[in-house]
Design an enzyme around this catalytic site. Structure first.
Site, mmCIF file in Angstrom:
data_model
loop_
_atom_site.group_PDB
_atom_site.id
_atom_site.type_symbol
_atom_site.label_atom_id
_atom_site.label_comp_id
_atom_site.label_asym_id
_atom_site.label_seq_id
_atom_site.Cartn_x
_atom_site.Cartn_y
_atom_site.Cartn_z
ATOM 1 N N ALA A 1 -15.239 5.666 36.262
ATOM 2 C CA ALA A 1 -13.785 5.065 35.810
ATOM 3 C C ALA A 1 -13.354 6.044 36.632
ATOM 4 O O ALA A 1 -13.057 7.337 37.036
ATOM 5 C CB ALA A 1 -13.185 5.765 34.078
ATOM 6 N N GLY B 1 -18.415 5.739 32.526
ATOM 7 C CA GLY B 1 -18.265 4.552 33.453
ATOM 8 C C GLY B 1 -19.155 3.657 33.834
ATOM 9 O O GLY B 1 -19.125 3.197 33.526
ATOM 10 N N GLU C 1 -21.792 3.255 31.964
ATOM 11 C CA GLU C 1 -21.235 2.455 30.563
ATOM 12 C C GLU C 1 -21.880 1.100 30.623
ATOM 13 O O GLU C 1 -21.607 0.583 29.783
ATOM 14 C CB GLU C 1 -19.811 3.476 29.936
ATOM 15 N N GLU D 1 -18.653 12.989 32.013
ATOM 16 C CA GLU D 1 -17.372 13.595 31.480
ATOM 17 C C GLU D 1 -17.239 15.270 31.220
ATOM 18 O O GLU D 1 -16.028 15.467 31.282
ATOM 19 C CB GLU D 1 -17.280 12.327 30.453
HETATM 20 N N1 CO8 Z 1 -12.408 7.577 40.475
HETATM 21 C C1 CO8 Z 1 -11.775 8.087 41.580
HETATM 22 N N2 CO8 Z 1 -12.326 7.760 43.302
HETATM 23 C C2 CO8 Z 1 -13.241 8.399 42.665
HETATM 24 C C3 CO8 Z 1 -14.415 8.098 42.281
HETATM 25 C C4 CO8 Z 1 -14.072 8.155 40.819
HETATM 26 N N3 CO8 Z 1 -14.426 8.138 39.823
HETATM 27 N N4 CO8 Z 1 -15.925 8.322 42.193
HETATM 28 C C5 CO8 Z 1 -15.278 8.379 44.143
HETATM 29 N N5 CO8 Z 1 -14.581 8.558 44.693
HETATM 30 C C6 CO8 Z 1 -13.610 8.208 46.012
HETATM 31 C C7 CO8 Z 1 -12.957 9.145 46.103
HETATM 32 O O1 CO8 Z 1 -12.341 10.377 45.443
HETATM 33 C C8 CO8 Z 1 -13.884 8.522 47.389
HETATM 34 O O2 CO8 Z 1 -12.209 8.369 48.014
HETATM 35 P P1 CO8 Z 1 -11.647 9.280 49.168
HETATM 36 O O3 CO8 Z 1 -12.523 8.454 50.863
HETATM 37 O O4 CO8 Z 1 -9.713 8.710 48.833
HETATM 38 O O5 CO8 Z 1 -11.045 10.109 48.945
HETATM 39 C C9 CO8 Z 1 -14.820 8.384 47.632
HETATM 40 O O6 CO8 Z 1 -14.564 7.519 46.726
HETATM 41 C C10 CO8 Z 1 -15.711 7.901 48.163
HETATM 42 O O7 CO8 Z 1 -16.421 9.630 46.966
HETATM 43 P P2 CO8 Z 1 -16.721 10.730 47.876
HETATM 44 O O8 CO8 Z 1 -16.365 10.864 49.060
HETATM 45 O O9 CO8 Z 1 -16.591 11.881 47.252
HETATM 46 O O10 CO8 Z 1 -18.027 10.337 48.193
HETATM 47 P P3 CO8 Z 1 -19.375 10.923 48.098
HETATM 48 O O11 CO8 Z 1 -20.941 10.510 48.272
HETATM 49 O O12 CO8 Z 1 -19.077 13.013 49.185
HETATM 50 O O13 CO8 Z 1 -20.019 11.595 46.494
HETATM 51 C C11 CO8 Z 1 -20.414 11.026 44.255
HETATM 52 C C12 CO8 Z 1 -20.549 10.481 45.766
HETATM 53 C C13 CO8 Z 1 -21.335 12.209 43.949
HETATM 54 C C14 CO8 Z 1 -20.217 9.786 43.983
HETATM 55 C C15 CO8 Z 1 -18.593 11.429 44.105
HETATM 56 O O14 CO8 Z 1 -17.954 10.172 44.459
HETATM 57 C C16 CO8 Z 1 -18.473 11.708 42.741
HETATM 58 O O15 CO8 Z 1 -18.442 12.825 42.482
HETATM 59 N N6 CO8 Z 1 -17.425 10.997 42.144
HETATM 60 C C17 CO8 Z 1 -17.005 10.986 40.621
HETATM 61 C C18 CO8 Z 1 -18.779 10.532 40.035
HETATM 62 C C19 CO8 Z 1 -17.753 11.154 37.877
HETATM 63 O O16 CO8 Z 1 -16.827 12.482 37.895
HETATM 64 N N7 CO8 Z 1 -17.504 10.416 37.742
HETATM 65 C C20 CO8 Z 1 -17.380 10.128 36.362
HETATM 66 C C21 CO8 Z 1 -16.058 9.512 35.753
HETATM 67 S S1 CO8 Z 1 -15.263 9.638 34.724
HETATM 68 C C22 CO8 Z 1 -15.465 8.493 33.916
HETATM 69 O O17 CO8 Z 1 -16.280 7.558 34.412
HETATM 70 C C23 CO8 Z 1 -15.355 8.224 32.686
HETATM 71 C C24 CO8 Z 1 -15.248 6.601 31.691
HETATM 72 C C25 CO8 Z 1 -14.683 7.213 30.524
HETATM 73 C C26 CO8 Z 1 -13.192 6.942 30.658
HETATM 74 C C27 CO8 Z 1 -12.433 7.026 29.643
HETATM 75 C C28 CO8 Z 1 -10.838 7.240 29.923
HETATM 76 C C29 CO8 Z 1 -10.312 7.450 28.377
#
Ligand code: CO8
Length: 264
Positions: free
Chosen positions: A63, A108, A111, A131
C-alpha cells in the site's frame, strides 16, 4: 485506464497494475482503477484472469506509504476497508484469477496476490509483510489469508518478524505454486490461464465456489456445498457434451474431439 491496464487475449484477460515509478504501490486511485477493471470484465467471453505488475522489478510494493502516513484512525480503518472490499471481490470473482508475481510482493502486494486463486512468481520475486516495521498491522487481509495458505506458525513468524523471503522460500512454504525466470513468467501464467479457460466454465466456477466456501465451514457443511455445486452442473449443455464426448471416445477413439465448451 489510469493506473491499470486491461487486455483480452482469447478467453484470457490480463490485468496490469501500472504505476512502475512507485513500484506499483497501491494508492486509492490504483484501488479504484482496479475495481473498475474487475467490474468491467466481460464474463460471457473471458474465462480466466491474470493479474500482474508493470515493469521488471515489482509486482506491488505494498500500500502507498506516503498516502497512509497522515491518516487518522478513522481514515486508516476506511482505507483498510477499501482494500479489503476489493480483495474480497477478487477472491470471490466468478472466474479464476492467477497472480503473476514479477518482483516485489510486499505488504498489500503480497495481500492482493493471496486474494488470487493461484500464485506464480519470477525468480527475482520477494515476499513479505513489513507492516510491523512501519507501526501497523497488515490491513488488506494479510493476517487472515497468509495463515490459511502457509499455516499459522509460518504466517505468525513472517508477520511478527517483518522478514522478507525470496521466491525459492515462498515456493518451499507453499505461498506460490511455481517459480519461473522473468521472461517465462507471463507466458506461463497465460498458458495456465488458457488451460483453465478451455475447461467447462460453469464447472470451473462451481469448483471455485465449492473450494472457497468449503474452506470456511466444517467438512460436513463443505461436502453439502460440494453436492449443491456438483448437482448444479447437471443438465448444462457443457455437462452433456463433455460426457457424451467421453463416451464417443470409448466407443471409437477416432471420434475423439476437442470440446469447445459453451458456458451454457
Ligand atoms: N508506497 C509508496 N511508494 C513506494 C512504496 C510504497 N509501498 N514502495 C516503493 N515506493 C516508491 C519509493 O518511494 C520510490 O519512489 P521515489 O523514486 O519517488 O523516491 C520508488 O517507489 C522506488 O523505490 P525505492 O527507491 O525504494 O526502490 P529500491 O529498489 O531501493 O527498494 C523496496 C525497493 C525494497 C521495495 C522499497 O521501495 C521498499 O521497502 N518499499 C516499501 C515496501 C513496504 O514496506 N511495503 C508495505 C507497505 S505497508 C502495506 O502494504 C500495508 C497494507 C495494508 C494497508 C492497510 C491500510 C489501513
Amino acid at each position: 485506464m489510469g493506473y491499470v491496464d486491461y487486455e483480452v487475449e482469447g478467453a484470457v484477460g490480463v490485468i496490469t497494475i501500472n504505476r512502475p515509478k512507485s513500484l506499483n504501490a497501491l494508492n486509492s486511485e490504483v484501488l479504484d482503477d482496479l475495481k473498475k477493471v474487475f467490474d468491467g470484465v466481460d464474463l460471457e467471453t473471458v474465462r480466466c484472469l491474470v493479474l500482474t505488475g508493470a515493469g521488471d522489478k515489482s509486482f506491488v510494493a505494498g500500500a502507498d506509504i506516503g498516502e497512509m502516513s497522515t491518516l487518522t484512525k478513522a481514515e486508516g480503518t476506511a482505507f483498510g476497508k477499501k482494500g479489503n472490499d476489493l480483495f474480497l471481490e477478487i477472491e470471490s470473482f466468478p472466474i479464476p484469477v492467477i497472480a503473476a508475481i514479477n518482483g516485489f510482493a510486499l505488504g498489500g502486494g503480497n495481500e492482493i496476490s493471496m486474494a488470487c486463486d493461484i500464485r506464480l512468481c519470477s525468480d527475482n520475486a520477494v515476499f513479505g509483510q513489513p507492516e510491523v516495521g512501519l507501526g501497523i498491522t497488515p490491513g488488506f487481509g494479510g493476517t487472515q489469508r497468509l495463515a490459511r495458505l502457509v499455516g499459522m506458525g509460518m504466517a505468525k513468524q513472517l508477520v511478527y518478524t517483518a522478514r522478507n523471503i525470496k521466491a525459492d522460500e515462498a515456493y518451499r512454504i507453499g505461498l506460490v505454486n511455481a517459480v519461473y525466470t522473468q521472461e517465462e513468467l507471463l507466458p506461463a501464467a497465460k498458458k495456465l490461464a488458457a488451460t483453465i479457460a478451455g475447461n467447462a466454465p460453469i464447472a470451473v466456477r462451481n469448483c471455485k465456489k465449492a473450494i472457497n466456501e468449503g474452506c470456511q465451514v466444517s467438512i460436513s457443511e463443505g461436502v453439502a456445498l460440494e453436492e449443491k455445486y456438483f448437482g448444479d452442473c447437471f443438465e448444462s449443455e457443457d455437462q452433456k457434451e463433455g460426457m457424451a464426448n467421453f463416451l464417443r471416445k470409448k466407443d471409437d477413439p477416432k471420434k475423439v474431439k476437442h470440446v469447445a465448451f459453451q458456458n451454457k
